[in-house]
Design a protein around this motif. Sequence first.
Motif, PDB file in Angstrom:
ATOM      1  N   ILE A   1      10.275  44.977  61.007  1.00  0.00           N
ATOM      2  CA  ILE A   1       9.078  45.508  61.662  1.00  0.00           C
ATOM      3  C   ILE A   1       8.008  44.435  61.717  1.00  0.00           C
ATOM      4  O   ILE A   1       7.576  43.920  60.686  1.00  0.00           O
ATOM      5  CB  ILE A   1       8.532  46.742  60.917  1.00  0.00           C
ATOM      6  N   SER A   2       7.594  44.118  62.936  1.00  0.00           N
ATOM      7  CA  SER A   2       6.543  43.113  63.122  1.00  0.00           C
ATOM      8  C   SER A   2       5.374  43.739  63.870  1.00  0.00           C
ATOM      9  O   SER A   2       5.560  44.440  64.863  1.00  0.00           O
ATOM     10  CB  SER A   2       7.076  41.916  63.908  1.00  0.00           C
ATOM     11  N   VAL A   3       4.165  43.495  63.376  1.00  0.00           N
ATOM     12  CA  VAL A   3       2.944  43.993  64.010  1.00  0.00           C
ATOM     13  C   VAL A   3       2.141  42.803  64.522  1.00  0.00           C
ATOM     14  O   VAL A   3       1.854  41.872  63.772  1.00  0.00           O
ATOM     15  CB  VAL A   3       2.087  44.796  63.011  1.00  0.00           C
ATOM     16  N   VAL A   4       1.807  42.826  65.807  1.00  0.00           N
ATOM     17  CA  VAL A   4       0.959  41.769  66.373  1.00  0.00           C
ATOM     18  C   VAL A   4      -0.212  42.430  67.096  1.00  0.00           C
ATOM     19  O   VAL A   4      -0.137  43.601  67.489  1.00  0.00           O
ATOM     20  CB  VAL A   4       1.740  40.856  67.349  1.00  0.00           C
ATOM     21  N   SER A   5      -1.284  41.678  67.257  1.00  0.00           N
ATOM     22  CA  SER A   5      -2.471  42.242  67.901  1.00  0.00           C
ATOM     23  C   SER A   5      -3.128  41.214  68.804  1.00  0.00           C
ATOM     24  O   SER A   5      -2.948  40.001  68.645  1.00  0.00           O
ATOM     25  CB  SER A   5      -3.478  42.704  66.841  1.00  0.00           C
ATOM     26  N   GLU A   6      -3.873  41.739  69.746  1.00  0.00           N
ATOM     27  CA  GLU A   6      -4.728  40.897  70.597  1.00  0.00           C
ATOM     28  C   GLU A   6      -5.924  41.751  70.969  1.00  0.00           C
ATOM     29  O   GLU A   6      -5.767  42.798  71.609  1.00  0.00           O
ATOM     30  CB  GLU A   6      -3.982  40.427  71.841  1.00  0.00           C
TER      31      GLU A   6
ATOM     32  N   HIS B   1       3.759  42.390  57.551  1.00  0.00           N
ATOM     33  CA  HIS B   1       2.570  42.630  56.752  1.00  0.00           C
ATOM     34  C   HIS B   1       2.900  43.573  55.593  1.00  0.00           C
ATOM     35  O   HIS B   1       3.930  44.239  55.603  1.00  0.00           O
ATOM     36  CB  HIS B   1       1.446  43.246  57.597  1.00  0.00           C
ATOM     37  N   ASN B   2       1.982  43.646  54.640  1.00  0.00           N
ATOM     38  CA  ASN B   2       2.122  44.576  53.529  1.00  0.00           C
ATOM     39  C   ASN B   2       1.665  45.970  53.947  1.00  0.00           C
ATOM     40  O   ASN B   2       0.855  46.121  54.875  1.00  0.00           O
ATOM     41  CB  ASN B   2       1.276  44.129  52.335  1.00  0.00           C
ATOM     42  N   PHE B   3       2.162  46.983  53.274  1.00  0.00           N
ATOM     43  CA  PHE B   3       1.644  48.327  53.448  1.00  0.00           C
ATOM     44  C   PHE B   3       0.322  48.442  52.695  1.00  0.00           C
ATOM     45  O   PHE B   3       0.178  47.925  51.588  1.00  0.00           O
ATOM     46  CB  PHE B   3       2.634  49.367  52.895  1.00  0.00           C
TER      47      PHE B   3
ATOM     48  N   ILE C   1      14.555  51.603  48.331  1.00  0.00           N
ATOM     49  CA  ILE C   1      14.413  50.815  49.551  1.00  0.00           C
ATOM     50  C   ILE C   1      13.827  49.451  49.189  1.00  0.00           C
ATOM     51  O   ILE C   1      12.767  49.365  48.565  1.00  0.00           O
ATOM     52  CB  ILE C   1      13.496  51.514  50.574  1.00  0.00           C
ATOM     53  N   LYS C   2      14.525  48.390  49.560  1.00  0.00           N
ATOM     54  CA  LYS C   2      14.018  47.043  49.317  1.00  0.00           C
ATOM     55  C   LYS C   2      13.071  46.661  50.453  1.00  0.00           C
ATOM     56  O   LYS C   2      13.400  46.829  51.624  1.00  0.00           O
ATOM     57  CB  LYS C   2      15.166  46.033  49.265  1.00  0.00           C
ATOM     58  N   VAL C   3      11.909  46.169  50.097  1.00  0.00           N
ATOM     59  CA  VAL C   3      10.916  45.762  51.094  1.00  0.00           C
ATOM     60  C   VAL C   3      10.614  44.277  50.921  1.00  0.00           C
ATOM     61  O   VAL C   3      10.199  43.840  49.839  1.00  0.00           O
ATOM     62  CB  VAL C   3       9.621  46.588  50.968  1.00  0.00           C
ATOM     63  N   PHE C   4      10.831  43.499  51.997  1.00  0.00           N
ATOM     64  CA  PHE C   4      10.515  42.068  51.992  1.00  0.00           C
ATOM     65  C   PHE C   4       9.375  41.832  52.981  1.00  0.00           C
ATOM     66  O   PHE C   4       9.418  42.304  54.122  1.00  0.00           O
ATOM     67  CB  PHE C   4      11.739  41.239  52.412  1.00  0.00           C
ATOM     68  N   VAL C   5       8.355  41.123  52.533  1.00  0.00           N
ATOM     69  CA  VAL C   5       7.184  40.877  53.364  1.00  0.00           C
ATOM     70  C   VAL C   5       7.063  39.385  53.638  1.00  0.00           C
ATOM     71  O   VAL C   5       7.348  38.555  52.769  1.00  0.00           O
ATOM     72  CB  VAL C   5       5.908  41.403  52.671  1.00  0.00           C
ATOM     73  N   SER C   6       6.640  39.041  54.858  1.00  0.00           N
ATOM     74  CA  SER C   6       6.467  37.642  55.244  1.00  0.00           C
ATOM     75  C   SER C   6       5.546  36.931  54.240  1.00  0.00           C
ATOM     76  O   SER C   6       4.541  37.517  53.801  1.00  0.00           O
ATOM     77  CB  SER C   6       5.870  37.574  56.645  1.00  0.00           C
ATOM     78  N   PRO C   7       5.880  35.685  53.835  1.00  0.00           N
ATOM     79  CA  PRO C   7       6.972  34.839  54.336  1.00  0.00           C
ATOM     80  C   PRO C   7       8.323  35.175  53.692  1.00  0.00           C
ATOM     81  O   PRO C   7       8.380  35.502  52.508  1.00  0.00           O
ATOM     82  CB  PRO C   7       6.524  33.434  53.923  1.00  0.00           C
ATOM     83  N   VAL C   8       9.371  35.119  54.515  1.00  0.00           N
ATOM     84  CA  VAL C   8      10.729  35.344  54.038  1.00  0.00           C
ATOM     85  C   VAL C   8      11.583  34.138  54.424  1.00  0.00           C
ATOM     86  O   VAL C   8      11.162  33.293  55.216  1.00  0.00           O
ATOM     87  CB  VAL C   8      11.329  36.638  54.641  1.00  0.00           C
ATOM     88  N   ARG C   9      12.794  34.099  53.906  1.00  0.00           N
ATOM     89  CA  ARG C   9      13.652  32.932  54.134  1.00  0.00           C
ATOM     90  C   ARG C   9      14.977  33.338  54.763  1.00  0.00           C
ATOM     91  O   ARG C   9      15.330  34.515  54.834  1.00  0.00           O
ATOM     92  CB  ARG C   9      13.915  32.206  52.811  1.00  0.00           C
ATOM     93  N   GLY C  10      15.713  32.309  55.181  1.00  0.00           N
ATOM     94  CA  GLY C  10      17.072  32.500  55.659  1.00  0.00           C
ATOM     95  C   GLY C  10      17.157  33.346  56.910  1.00  0.00           C
ATOM     96  O   GLY C  10      16.315  33.252  57.815  1.00  0.00           O
TER      97      GLY C  10
ATOM     98  N   LYS D   1      11.010  36.335  62.877  1.00  0.00           N
ATOM     99  CA  LYS D   1      10.442  35.438  63.894  1.00  0.00           C
ATOM    100  C   LYS D   1      10.745  35.974  65.293  1.00  0.00           C
ATOM    101  O   LYS D   1       9.866  35.995  66.172  1.00  0.00           O
ATOM    102  CB  LYS D   1      11.015  34.035  63.725  1.00  0.00           C
ATOM    103  N   GLN D   2      11.995  36.424  65.509  1.00  0.00           N
ATOM    104  CA  GLN D   2      12.383  36.962  66.809  1.00  0.00           C
ATOM    105  C   GLN D   2      11.633  38.257  67.121  1.00  0.00           C
ATOM    106  O   GLN D   2      11.175  38.469  68.244  1.00  0.00           O
ATOM    107  CB  GLN D   2      13.891  37.221  66.842  1.00  0.00           C
ATOM    108  N   ALA D   3      11.493  39.132  66.100  1.00  0.00           N
ATOM    109  CA  ALA D   3      10.777  40.399  66.297  1.00  0.00           C
ATOM    110  C   ALA D   3       9.312  40.138  66.648  1.00  0.00           C
ATOM    111  O   ALA D   3       8.741  40.813  67.514  1.00  0.00           O
ATOM    112  CB  ALA D   3      10.880  41.261  65.038  1.00  0.00           C
ATOM    113  N   THR D   4       8.701  39.165  65.996  1.00  0.00           N
ATOM    114  CA  THR D   4       7.305  38.825  66.269  1.00  0.00           C
ATOM    115  C   THR D   4       7.146  38.272  67.683  1.00  0.00           C
ATOM    116  O   THR D   4       6.200  38.619  68.408  1.00  0.00           O
ATOM    117  CB  THR D   4       6.790  37.805  65.239  1.00  0.00           C
ATOM    118  N   TYR D   5       8.078  37.413  68.083  1.00  0.00           N
ATOM    119  CA  TYR D   5       8.039  36.840  69.431  1.00  0.00           C
ATOM    120  C   TYR D   5       8.168  37.945  70.486  1.00  0.00           C
ATOM    121  O   TYR D   5       7.420  37.965  71.475  1.00  0.00           O
ATOM    122  CB  TYR D   5       9.166  35.825  69.579  1.00  0.00           C
ATOM    123  N   ASN D   6       9.094  38.873  70.264  1.00  0.00           N
ATOM    124  CA  ASN D   6       9.287  39.970  71.218  1.00  0.00           C
ATOM    125  C   ASN D   6       8.069  40.883  71.274  1.00  0.00           C
ATOM    126  O   ASN D   6       7.718  41.407  72.341  1.00  0.00           O
ATOM    127  CB  ASN D   6      10.532  40.778  70.842  1.00  0.00           C
TER     128      ASN D   6
END
Length: 606
Positions: free
Chosen positions: A256-261, A318-320, A339-348, A355-360
């Motif tokens: 899940i990626s959240v972006v804003s403008e 982002h974090n909840f 439920i395992k939750v990984f928040v940016s920055p992540v690896r591998g 990165k792809q989800a954010t770009y989309n």
Amino acid sequence: MLNNSNLKVFLANLPSLPGIYKYIDSFGNIIYVGKAKDLKKRISSYFINSSNAPRVSVMVSKISNIEFTVTNSEVDALILENNLIKSIHPRYNILFRDDKSYPYLKISSQEWPRLIFCRVYKEKIDGQYFGPFPDSGAVRETIKILQKIFRLRICDDAMFANRSRPCLLGQISRCSAPCVGLINKNDYLQDVSDAILFLNGKSNHVIKEIKEKMNKASQELNFELASVFRDQVAALSKILNKQTMESSCIEDTDIISVVSEGNKYCVNIAMVRYGRHLGDRSFFSENEYLANAESVLDAFSSQFYLKNQLPDVLVCSHNFTDRNTINSIKKSYGEAKKIKVFVSPVRGIRYSWLKQATYNAKLALQKKFDNINLYINRINKLTDILKIKLKNLSSFRVECFDISHFKGEATRASCVVFENCGMSPSLYRHFIIDKIIPGDDCAAIEQVLYKRFSQKNIKMPHIVLIDGGRGQIEVSKKVFENLNLDVRLLIGISKGDNRKAGLETLVFADDRNDLILGIESEALMLLAHIRDEAHRFAISSMRNVIHKSRFYSKIIDIKGIGEKRCAALLKYFGSMSGISSATMEEISSVEGIPNHLAKAIYESLH
């Protein structure tokens, strides 16, 4: 706003219990709905915290009254909050457009299991469900893979029970043809088991097992069977290798990626199932007053996972803001798994996915802005031509009405709304039209306008667009005059010669002459777009009524089936299509439906 003395007393007497709260303005409108684990702490924080975001401060300044409801648990509060937001649409809540349900893949629990595409997830055990998938294409592609590798059947029970020779899928090696005994039950069930392992991400384990069976067949000189296993291994390897975003991780993952403008937010959710990246979908917040990326993530997750299964892993940009958000949702399903939750920055591989989800998400948001700019240009052209003065472009509102029926049967009227520089599906409405001469569109328009505009305290649009010509406009004019409404709002859009797009005529209810804007007119493009959406919505409503009535009559005509049993079937399967796709065994599992009635229902629908 509440005065200080009343507010202090009110806050002091709030219970420290879970529940929901509603903020109400001076006009009696509910402007915000929220949930809380502790109502006293949560509501007090809005008035005590001086560092509120500007949008929160604006909302607080408009609060005239507060209502709250205590619930048994935070989970109950979460569900109630979601239901109220969806039904009331408070101004300051963040809403996400999600008109389509997510599809699932199901492997049935029959004697000879089959693959089923479905959109309704049923908690009652009637098979194994895999999903949700981002779209129907991902499900169908997965079904093709399973057919190619494991050759599982997709046919319904009636076809399965009455075949004397393999169907086309059996002939092209996309089905092992259990219907005619080309495979024994144990071998078929082993293929089903391997398919389930594959869908659970254990592809390497499946390949290892198939290789062992291939070697065994070779040692027994059964080279024909060995070649089948060889082809399965090759197909599996090819599928796994061509997936550029594959992972050895066997856990189902949502990214899940959240972006804003500016004040606009986009949430992109991508799905990884059985180690394969299946695609993504983007959502936009309909209201941004309280939005920051963390609160948007909270709101989206609360709404999305109340309807869709939680994965094993969440990878988030982002974090909840509320650490209990996911736990609360998890409890609503009665799930015990963590439920395992990984928040940016992540690896591998998770870095690549995020990165792809954010770009989309950025691309989707840019497209959204491009559409808004297009609408702004067309609104300016239209308001100039019609001499409509606006305080701001986002306030421009058009309501369009259309009528649809099937040879006079099941007449329905649609109302679609254009607002905030775009169509607003959450405000769409359809109306039942009755007690008119079948096929009388003018009488239908008269009825729907009375139903819509005789209500109290309604928000009047700048344009009431009628799909029709002079006859429909004259009827509409009489309705508006009787209701003491401004007839200048009424505009009919009449189709041109041969119903050719771009040749429409605008018909007015006042003394203005008919107007032909021309095929190049951007103002006409806007009106035609709104008219076409009303037409689509009206037809879909009418067809749904026709389908339900005919489908319902098939069941209700069966001896022993009444309204209570019909209601039980609908409650269990969720929809008419759910009943139609159910097996005889699934129908008989509904409470109150004995085997002989299940058989009669199944046969009447097939």
